[in-house]
Design an enzyme around this catalytic site. Structure first.
Site, PDB file in Angstrom:
ATOM      1  N   GLY B  32       0.788  -1.221   0.000  1.00 36.44           N
ATOM      2  CA  GLY B  32       0.000   0.000   0.000  1.00 36.44           C
ATOM      3  C   GLY B  32       0.821   1.271   0.000  1.00 36.44           C
ATOM      4  O   GLY B  32       0.286   2.353  -0.207  1.00 36.44           O
ATOM      5  N   CYS B 241     -27.683  -9.594 -16.675  1.00 34.86           N
ATOM      6  CA  CYS B 241     -27.062  -9.346 -17.970  1.00 34.86           C
ATOM      7  C   CYS B 241     -28.013  -9.811 -19.086  1.00 34.86           C
ATOM      8  O   CYS B 241     -28.508 -10.937 -19.065  1.00 34.86           O
ATOM      9  CB  CYS B 241     -25.728 -10.078 -18.065  1.00 34.86           C
ATOM     10  SG  CYS B 241     -24.989 -10.009 -19.711  1.00 34.86           S
ATOM     11  N   CYS B 244     -26.057 -12.909 -21.024  1.00 33.92           N
ATOM     12  CA  CYS B 244     -25.734 -14.191 -20.400  1.00 33.92           C
ATOM     13  C   CYS B 244     -26.557 -14.461 -19.141  1.00 33.92           C
ATOM     14  O   CYS B 244     -26.426 -15.517 -18.530  1.00 33.92           O
ATOM     15  CB  CYS B 244     -24.244 -14.268 -20.080  1.00 33.92           C
ATOM     16  SG  CYS B 244     -23.767 -13.274 -18.663  1.00 33.92           S
ATOM     17  N   CYS B 266     -22.847  -7.523 -19.053  1.00 35.99           N
ATOM     18  CA  CYS B 266     -21.646  -7.667 -18.246  1.00 35.99           C
ATOM     19  C   CYS B 266     -20.579  -6.704 -18.760  1.00 35.99           C
ATOM     20  O   CYS B 266     -20.364  -6.602 -19.967  1.00 35.99           O
ATOM     21  CB  CYS B 266     -21.077  -9.082 -18.354  1.00 35.99           C
ATOM     22  SG  CYS B 266     -22.089 -10.325 -17.581  1.00 35.99           S
ATOM     23  N   CYS B 272     -18.690 -12.843 -19.703  1.00 34.41           N
ATOM     24  CA  CYS B 272     -19.982 -12.947 -20.366  1.00 34.41           C
ATOM     25  C   CYS B 272     -19.924 -14.019 -21.469  1.00 34.41           C
ATOM     26  O   CYS B 272     -20.810 -14.870 -21.581  1.00 34.41           O
ATOM     27  CB  CYS B 272     -20.352 -11.588 -20.954  1.00 34.41           C
ATOM     28  SG  CYS B 272     -22.076 -11.444 -21.437  1.00 34.41           S
TER      29      CYS B 272
END
Lengths: 261, 293
Positions: B32, B241, B244, B266, B272
């Protein structure tokens, strides 16, 4: 002056600040005791603000020491402690109220966030509690709790100054530094702010160092006065004593310059 | 695609790669923490992934399989050009399939398919400093990181709740890494934040213009900042979606005509396609779209 055997909260020992050959303040020493309000008066350029910056750990003095009675370790030189503990001290045990509220506030975020910032800085993580505490403090400085979500930019100058006060007092500091807290406010607003300040100082048992050129402010707020001229202290004493019976020619001039309406 | 000659492997010279790898090692060692590095001019404009591309160039090897996504999709301009760039200057194999890739460079998304140990995810970062909006001075933000003065991050979230009734920050949502550094996760939607937590893959972040690198090593704790009474939550959709039928992926809203017709698909195009190949079928878009296709 009475001899106080109690431990001082803040002690200045020969504090001097030079800007090159320019004198900011020279050889200033005093003790500030818990619950005491010290006024620093003098004309513009007399070194009042420089001294306040030195005392409030924002400007390291050229020589001399500033000692503060920390909660854990007792009397400590604020310029010798680690930066981490100094910054923690500044944002918890101290408050710094600036002359211009724009310097002391975040103008872009709500009054509530301004007041709550110090709480979040010391680990508060509950929105409801922070907001309630902020609202409570805004009420104590006589700001309508309805306005907790408004940004300070929409407030009047006097209100901004009071938000700044609340923002500083929320962590219950023991010592507050104020630089011309009533500067730029009209007389009636000044009077209300002073009234409020006096009430808070008494209620919370605050100690304060107040810099001002307005002797009326010191008359109302300060227990003791330091009169400065050309960077040096020319007279110190109880407020009434200095204002009613000034000894130094400069203090006499200062007191006689007050307009008597 | 033919590999161009006249360039060092993966475009950057070895000395530069070495400098970047050293910075990356430090970044991995201090999760970080933003490590400064000597960012080079790259043959694409700032904001298009100069940081990510330098990180990729420094860690890529001849055996790597590269995938590049932009907003989740493999077929957007930025993704296509960066993928072609490495195919030409490094001659590496490329793929659009998440599980096949060893190295994934991304902008704005983390793939829906969970990443596994051994994979590396490289993020393109525009503004690496999460404290930038509250504190414009770099010297001061460094000090704030050093002294763990992160209270102001919550001021932003507080303000969000005050104005919107909830935490409205929806991308680049600040996280606390390994209980120490507050980090900007790059502009991924906060939907992806939980995927960073204890991810088995190595996550590397490169900011080219700001000249900063940082990293989250595998299996590192990544926590999104929040309030006790306003806990962190991810976006949700009422739709699935259209192609899909996935209800668990990040959906893009696509306007399909000028009569207000819209569909949700998606954002991760590979996920997808994989679902459609496995036989999943969505409710389909508005009739106008099928007619147009």
């Amino acid at each position: 002056m009475t001899v106080d055997t109690a431990k001082p909260l803040l002690r200045a020992e020969g504090v001097s600040k030079f800007f090159g050959r320019q004198v900011g303040c020279r050889e200033v020493s005093f003790d500030l005791h818990p619950g005491e309000v010290l006024g620093i008066v003098g004309e513009s350029g007399s070194g009042k603000t420089t001294l306040l910056n030195c005392l409030s750990a924002q400007l390291e003095p050229t020589s001399g020491r500033v000692l503060y009675d920390t909660r854990v370790e007792g009397l400590q030189d604020v310029y010798r402690m680690s930066e981490a503990s100094r910054r923690l001290l500044i944002r918890t045990d101290w408050g710094i109220v600036r002359q211009n509220p724009r310097d002391g506030l975040r103008m872009g975020v709500s009054a509530g966030a301004n007041v709550g910032e110090r709480l979040m800085a010391v680990g508060a993580r509950h929105y409801g509690h922070i907001r309630a505490e902020a609202t409570d403090w805004l009420a104590r400085v006589e700001i309508d709790p309805e306005r907790v979500d408004d940004p300070p930019a929409t407030f009047s100058g006097g209100m901004q100054q009071r938000v700044q006060l609340a923002r500083n007092l929320v962590t219950r500091p023991r010592l507050v530094f104020m630089d011309e807290p009533t500067g730029g406010l009209d007389v009636s607003v000044q009077a209300r702010l002073l009234d409020l300040l006096r009430g808070l100082v008494t209620d919370l048992g605050l100690s304060a160092v107040v810099v001002t050129h307005d002797l009326a402010v010191t008359r109302l707020l300060a227990h003791r006065l330091v009169v400065m001229k050309g960077g040096a202290v020319v007279e110190t004493g109880l407020t009434d004593q200095v204002l009613d019976d000034p000894q130094h020619p400069y203090s006499q001039l200062l007191v006689s310059s007050i307009l008597q309406p | 695609m033919s590999v161009v000659t006249g360039y060092n492997f993966a475009y950057l010279d070895e000395q530069t790669k070495r400098m970047i790898r050293r910075a990356l090692l430090k970044a991995v060692a201090v999760p970080g923490y933003q490590v400064p590095f000597g960012s080079r001019e790259m043959p694409l404009p700032y904001g298009w992934g100069t940081g990510g591309i330098q990180v990729t160039a420094s860690v890529i090897g001849p055996d790597d399989v590269l995938k590049v996504i932009d907003q989740g999709a493999d077929d957007t301009t930025n993704a296509v050009s960066i993928r072609r760039f490495f195919a030409r200057v490094a001659g590496v194999a490329t793929t659009e399939r998440t599980p096949e890739a060893t190295l994934i460079q991304t902008r704005h998304r983390i793939p829906e398919t969970p990443l596994r140990a051994g994979q590396i995810l490289v993020y393109q970062v525009p503004i690496p400093e999460p404290l930038r909006w509250v504190e414009p001075r770099e010297t001061e933000t460094r000090k704030m990181h050093a002294l763990i003065e992160y209270g102001v991050m919550h001021v932003k979230l507080y303000e969000d709740i005050t104005r919107h009734g909830r935490i409205a920050t929806s991308y680049d949502y600040p996280v606390l890494v390994n209980d120490r550094y507050v980090m900007a996760p790059s502009p991924i939607p906060k939907f992806d934040n939980p995927k960073m937590h204890r991810m088995p893959a190595l996550q590397l972040f490169g900011a080219g213009r700001e000249k900063r690198l940082y990293a989250v090593p595998p299996y590192t704790k990544v926590e999104s900042l929040d309030f006790e009474d306003h806990p962190f939550e991810v976006q949700r959709w009422d739709d699935v979606c259209a192609l899909c039928g996935a209800a668990d992926s990040y959906l893009d809203e696509v306007i399909v005509d000028d009569r207000g017709g819209r569909m949700y698909v998606c954002s991760d195009s590979d996920y997808c396609r994989e679902r459609r190949e496995a036989g999943h079928l969505g409710p389909g878009g508005p009739a106008g779209l099928e007619a147009a296709e």
